[in-house]
Design a protein around this motif. Structure first.
Motif, PDB file in Angstrom:
ATOM      1  N   GLU A 178       0.829  -1.207   0.000  1.00  0.00           N
ATOM      2  CA  GLU A 178       0.000   0.000   0.000  1.00  0.00           C
ATOM      3  C   GLU A 178       0.865   1.259   0.000  1.00  0.00           C
ATOM      4  O   GLU A 178       0.494   2.279  -0.596  1.00  0.00           O
ATOM      5  N   LYS A 179       2.006   1.212   0.645  1.00  0.00           N
ATOM      6  CA  LYS A 179       2.923   2.358   0.618  1.00  0.00           C
ATOM      7  C   LYS A 179       3.437   2.597  -0.792  1.00  0.00           C
ATOM      8  O   LYS A 179       3.547   3.744  -1.256  1.00  0.00           O
ATOM      9  N   ILE A 180       3.748   1.513  -1.504  1.00  0.00           N
ATOM     10  CA  ILE A 180       4.218   1.640  -2.878  1.00  0.00           C
ATOM     11  C   ILE A 180       3.084   2.115  -3.774  1.00  0.00           C
ATOM     12  O   ILE A 180       3.295   2.905  -4.704  1.00  0.00           O
ATOM     13  N   ARG A 181       1.852   1.659  -3.499  1.00  0.00           N
ATOM     14  CA  ARG A 181       0.692   2.086  -4.280  1.00  0.00           C
ATOM     15  C   ARG A 181       0.554   3.610  -4.261  1.00  0.00           C
ATOM     16  O   ARG A 181       0.317   4.234  -5.310  1.00  0.00           O
ATOM     17  N   ALA A 182       0.672   4.197  -3.082  1.00  0.00           N
ATOM     18  CA  ALA A 182       0.529   5.645  -2.966  1.00  0.00           C
ATOM     19  C   ALA A 182       1.549   6.362  -3.839  1.00  0.00           C
ATOM     20  O   ALA A 182       1.236   7.362  -4.499  1.00  0.00           O
ATOM     21  N   MET A 183       2.758   5.858  -3.877  1.00  0.00           N
ATOM     22  CA  MET A 183       3.798   6.468  -4.693  1.00  0.00           C
ATOM     23  C   MET A 183       3.498   6.323  -6.184  1.00  0.00           C
ATOM     24  O   MET A 183       3.635   7.281  -6.963  1.00  0.00           O
ATOM     25  N   LEU A 184       3.042   5.143  -6.584  1.00  0.00           N
ATOM     26  CA  LEU A 184       2.789   4.875  -7.999  1.00  0.00           C
ATOM     27  C   LEU A 184       1.603   5.676  -8.536  1.00  0.00           C
ATOM     28  O   LEU A 184       1.687   6.305  -9.587  1.00  0.00           O
ATOM     29  N   LEU A 185       0.483   5.646  -7.821  1.00  0.00           N
ATOM     30  CA  LEU A 185      -0.724   6.276  -8.339  1.00  0.00           C
ATOM     31  C   LEU A 185      -0.694   7.796  -8.253  1.00  0.00           C
ATOM     32  O   LEU A 185      -1.390   8.481  -9.005  1.00  0.00           O
ATOM     33  N   SER A 186       0.125   8.322  -7.358  1.00  0.00           N
ATOM     34  CA  SER A 186       0.244   9.776  -7.263  1.00  0.00           C
ATOM     35  C   SER A 186       1.130  10.352  -8.363  1.00  0.00           C
ATOM     36  O   SER A 186       1.130  11.559  -8.598  1.00  0.00           O
ATOM     37  N   GLY A 187       1.867   9.473  -9.033  1.00  0.00           N
ATOM     38  CA  GLY A 187       2.815   9.941 -10.044  1.00  0.00           C
ATOM     39  C   GLY A 187       4.197  10.185  -9.473  1.00  0.00           C
ATOM     40  O   GLY A 187       5.104  10.620 -10.180  1.00  0.00           O
ATOM     41  N   GLY A 188       4.364   9.896  -8.174  1.00  0.00           N
ATOM     42  CA  GLY A 188       5.642  10.137  -7.527  1.00  0.00           C
ATOM     43  C   GLY A 188       6.786   9.301  -8.059  1.00  0.00           C
ATOM     44  O   GLY A 188       7.954   9.649  -7.877  1.00  0.00           O
ATOM     45  N   ALA A 189       6.457   8.172  -8.722  1.00  0.00           N
ATOM     46  CA  ALA A 189       7.505   7.304  -9.271  1.00  0.00           C
ATOM     47  C   ALA A 189       7.670   7.471 -10.774  1.00  0.00           C
ATOM     48  O   ALA A 189       8.482   6.783 -11.389  1.00  0.00           O
ATOM     49  N   LYS A 190       6.922   8.393 -11.368  1.00  0.00           N
ATOM     50  CA  LYS A 190       6.931   8.535 -12.825  1.00  0.00           C
ATOM     51  C   LYS A 190       8.313   8.875 -13.360  1.00  0.00           C
ATOM     52  O   LYS A 190       8.707   8.435 -14.443  1.00  0.00           O
ATOM     53  N   ASP A 191       9.072   9.658 -12.591  1.00  0.00           N
ATOM     54  CA  ASP A 191      10.406  10.053 -13.045  1.00  0.00           C
ATOM     55  C   ASP A 191      11.368   8.873 -13.132  1.00  0.00           C
ATOM     56  O   ASP A 191      12.429   8.977 -13.766  1.00  0.00           O
ATOM     57  N   LEU A 192      11.007   7.758 -12.502  1.00  0.00           N
ATOM     58  CA  LEU A 192      11.855   6.568 -12.587  1.00  0.00           C
ATOM     59  C   LEU A 192      11.762   5.918 -13.963  1.00  0.00           C
ATOM     60  O   LEU A 192      12.597   5.068 -14.307  1.00  0.00           O
TER      61      LEU A 192
END
Length: 241
Positions: free
Chosen positions: A60-74
């Motif tokens: 769920e912690k990773i979900r928040a990062m993925l769906l918010s776009g926080g990991a898009k730069d990766l």
């Protein structure tokens, strides 16, 4: 998009039943999962409902990062790795223990979504295969229900949902170009064709109750030897609607 066909899970090895739901944005997966849960419980079955990304505290912690776009730069490869990390924790913490208890597990998205979403983004298929193998640890669905809807219908549902709830608007993957959504739909259908032994493709543009009945029929057909025949033969209970 072609994956190597996998044999169905051994009944001797795992006692429970694993059903995954796939589809594009606005397909109606959450609603139909809730209805199938009610139906199975009316037959005396123990049901666990879960989702991806997510389904366990770490995931769920990773979900928040993925769906918010926080990991898009990766980039797509980096996002694929995060999805795999979330899936591994989800399988170990939630899915596998439930199956070992003999529960029915209904999961909103699983490895097929990674093949479609990150595959559409151009991630190498061999790379995705390696990630999948490591993440799922041999836990594959007995049945995958693909709720297929035209892209325009699905996106209209997403827009309506955003206006009527407090979700904060479309997430990172919902807020994409129309052509991207169409490509994903095509990839889901291609995957279902290539692995038809485990897929049931359901027309999600039909009336809500018709979709529910079609999914129920697919489940009864797939697991006919494992569900109480005297109840399934009389039709779906009214409360399951």
């Amino acid at each position: 998009m072609t994956k190597t066909n996998k044999n169905k899970r051994s009944r001797e090895r795992v006692a429970g039943y694993f059903i995954t739901f796939e589809g594009g944005e606005g397909a109606g997966k959450s609603t139909q999962i809730t209805r199938l849960k009610t139906y199975l419980e009316s037959l005396g079955q123990s049901v666990v409902v879960t989702r991806e990304p997510g389904g366990s505290p770490g995931a769920e912690k990773i979900r928040a990062m993925l769906l918010s776009g926080g990991a898009k730069d990766l980039g797509p490869r980096g996002e694929a790795m995060l999805f795999a990390a979330a899936r591994a924790d989800h399988v170990d913490t939630t899915i596998k223990p439930a199956l070992e208890r003999g529960d029915w597990v209904l999961c909103d998205r699983y490895a097929d979504s990674t093949w479609v979403y990150q595959g559409e983004a151009g991630v190498d298929r061999d790379y995705l295969k390696l990630l999948e193998t490591a993440a799922v640890a041999g836990v594959y669905p007995d049945l995958t229900i693909l709720i297929d809807v035209p892209v325009e219908i699905g996106l209209a549902r997403v827009a309506e949902r955003s206006r009527t709830d407090d979700s904060g608007g479309p997430d990172r993957f919902e807020d994409e170009d129309l052509k991207v959504h169409q490509c994903r739909r095509d990839l889901f259908l291609e995957l279902a064709k290539n692995e038809s032994f485990r897929f049931a493709v359901i027309d999600g543009s039909k009336d809500l109750d018709e979709v529910t009945a079609a999914i129920r029929d697919a489940v009864v057909k797939t697991f006919s030897g494992d569900l109480p025949q005297d109840k399934t033969s009389t039709g779906i209970p009214a409360e399951a609607y």
